[in-house]
Design a protein around this motif. Sequence first.
Motif, PDB file in Angstrom:
ATOM      1  N   ASP A   1       0.844  -1.194   0.000  1.00  0.00           N
ATOM      2  CA  ASP A   1       0.000   0.000   0.000  1.00  0.00           C
ATOM      3  C   ASP A   1       0.876   1.240   0.000  1.00  0.00           C
ATOM      4  OD1 ASP A   1       0.984   0.316   2.615  1.00  0.00           O
ATOM      5  OD2 ASP A   1      -0.728  -0.761   3.469  1.00  0.00           O
ATOM      6  N   GLY A   2       0.233   2.380   0.108  1.00  0.00           N
ATOM      7  CA  GLY A   2       0.958   3.650   0.093  1.00  0.00           C
ATOM      8  C   GLY A   2       1.266   4.181   1.475  1.00  0.00           C
ATOM      9  N   SER A   3       1.605   3.287   2.380  1.00  0.00           N
ATOM     10  CA  SER A   3       1.922   3.716   3.748  1.00  0.00           C
ATOM     11  C   SER A   3       3.413   3.991   3.905  1.00  0.00           C
ATOM     12  CB  SER A   3       1.490   2.642   4.758  1.00  0.00           C
ATOM     13  OG  SER A   3       2.237   1.450   4.549  1.00  0.00           O
ATOM     14  N   PHE A   4       3.752   4.599   5.027  1.00  0.00           N
ATOM     15  CA  PHE A   4       5.136   4.890   5.386  1.00  0.00           C
ATOM     16  C   PHE A   4       5.491   4.104   6.645  1.00  0.00           C
ATOM     17  CE2 PHE A   4       3.806   8.351   2.768  1.00  0.00           C
ATOM     18  CZ  PHE A   4       4.939   8.829   2.141  1.00  0.00           C
ATOM     19  N   PRO A   5       6.772   3.938   6.961  1.00  0.00           N
ATOM     20  CA  PRO A   5       7.139   3.305   8.230  1.00  0.00           C
ATOM     21  C   PRO A   5       6.559   4.080   9.413  1.00  0.00           C
ATOM     22  CG  PRO A   5       9.044   3.476   6.781  1.00  0.00           C
ATOM     23  CD  PRO A   5       7.954   4.270   6.143  1.00  0.00           C
ATOM     24  N   ILE A   6       6.387   3.406  10.533  1.00  0.00           N
ATOM     25  CA  ILE A   6       5.839   4.050  11.720  1.00  0.00           C
ATOM     26  C   ILE A   6       6.763   5.178  12.167  1.00  0.00           C
ATOM     27  CG2 ILE A   6       5.229   3.721  14.146  1.00  0.00           C
ATOM     28  CD1 ILE A   6       4.528   0.828  13.456  1.00  0.00           C
ATOM     29  N   ALA A   7       6.188   6.329  12.402  1.00  0.00           N
ATOM     30  CA  ALA A   7       6.961   7.503  12.830  1.00  0.00           C
ATOM     31  C   ALA A   7       6.806   7.697  14.335  1.00  0.00           C
ATOM     32  CB  ALA A   7       6.499   8.749  12.090  1.00  0.00           C
TER      33      ALA A   7
END
Length: 579
Positions: free
Chosen positions: A408-414
């Motif tokens: 999907d178009g998610s990013f790593p947890i910030a």
Amino acid sequence: MARKENGRAEYNKPDDGYLSPTNLPSYSKLHTENRWDEYNKPNDATSDGYLSAKNLPSYSELYTENRGPEQYLDETCLWAYDNFAKYFVHKNVLPSNRELHTACRHLGRRSATFSNICRMICKQVVGTAEDIADVWASYRMEDCHLDGTISIVFVVMTTTDTPRNIHLKDYKYHLVSQNTFSNESEIVRARELSDETHAISTKHNTLEELRKCIAHHADDLLERHSNINVIVPSLKKSKGYYSDNHSIIDEPCIALYVPLKGCIPIHEDPFPQELDGYKVDVLEGKFETYEGGPNEFHEHLKMGLAIHAKILDSNKHLLGGTLGGFVNHPVYKMCGITCAHVLCSSEEMNFIKYCGIKDGLDKPVFQPVNDESAPFGRVVMAVYKSGDESSSGMEAALFRIEERHPEDGSFPIAFNDIQAGFDENRPLTYNSGVVCEASSISPRTEVFKYGMTTGITRGSFALQGAVVRKERNEGNRHSFGYSLKDQLVVLQIGMEPFAEPGHSGALVLIEGDHHDSVAIGIVEGGIKGRVFVTPICDILRAFGCSDLEMYKFNNSNNGSLSTDSGVDVDDSEAMDVNN
């Protein structure tokens, strides 16, 4: 003291370094029999640049009658003569400070011989301490005299903040840390951030004129002035920073960023006072790309992850950058993009610069950045364009995803998602693939990006039209130097930097509708308080992605942007932003 004998002034000072009847060197001292053949080659007096019997000045030329004391002391210095100076440089003999200035007056500060004298001195200064990164000869405007003479100052850039004394001859030095700059540009940035969006939007025509002016003059400025790192349009001008009456005025201008303000490289002229009617402002700063940074392994690739291609820095450490975003390429299908300098060596970058665009590089790309990481894809294309008045410069790489495809178009947890305005119910995502033309972004639109070291950071879009230059490493003949025109400028908000080492190639976004994002570009590099972004639409065009969109994931919610995002979406291929 001078005394008259037979109508000739005699200066017999053993330690002054100048000629006199008793200390003139003989030809045999300048050229021993064992070395004469090395220089006295037939017809080579001008080709090799060194002394020979045909081009040595005669004693009568060095020592003539009816000269006043000042003229005598000046013109009878051996360093005033081109061939003697060349010989001394060949022998690595340093002049005194007085002899250096004599050579400058007689040979000219732009002459090849005087440049070699300064280069010889700089090289020896660098060798006096391990923490000296660079040395260059300069002069200051306030030290220029009415007769055209100048006072030479050697700028010594150190890797530490600790000042030191340099005991090499009696030259004048200016010592400064290579990472220490005045606070002037930060004051300007604070005033820029205080401007209301509406006030800036009313100056759209002025900003466009500034952008075109910079693009028109950039090549000439970079050619004539080696110390320029960045050129940016600005609506604020700093006046009298080093005086008691420093002020920031509302005036459209062109800001030039240099590593040290006030010191002009010895062979160059001062900056122009204005360009096409716009005043020139000079500020301190150094452009840097953002390689390096920590990372961790991910089973499925995500935007914002640290990647590498086994390129090493001068200390043999792996250089990494950021996986910017995903595209559905018409030939290579699912691919990722980042800056070319993240995945290509200096030798490869020089070749790409020569070709403009290079297919078939076929080199592996790894994640995370460590020696044990396995490849997940291969570089298939890289592009370099310096840009012009109608298009942005870029250096970008396209790599095909072969394993660990994204879900999907998610990013790593910030770690700071809540502080940045996101949470588990409204995470940072980019599913839609919607992109935005740079010319359509309203000034002061808030932008954000993900970085492995910083988490989510926010900035303020300032202007378009910046020019950046990355200098090549003079000590490495394979190193790559380049300049890029028409870059976007993002201002840092608050105390935390918008980008750090490891963030080259990171996708820069603005807020979209349905808790999704819109891409505007990728991080190229920056100076303190400002980050420069290459427009995403120009990169997509260069890679042949004619539909002008990033990869669309199935769970994308398409729609118009919210009214407070600074943009509006229509049905065109790339989103337009109404000012």
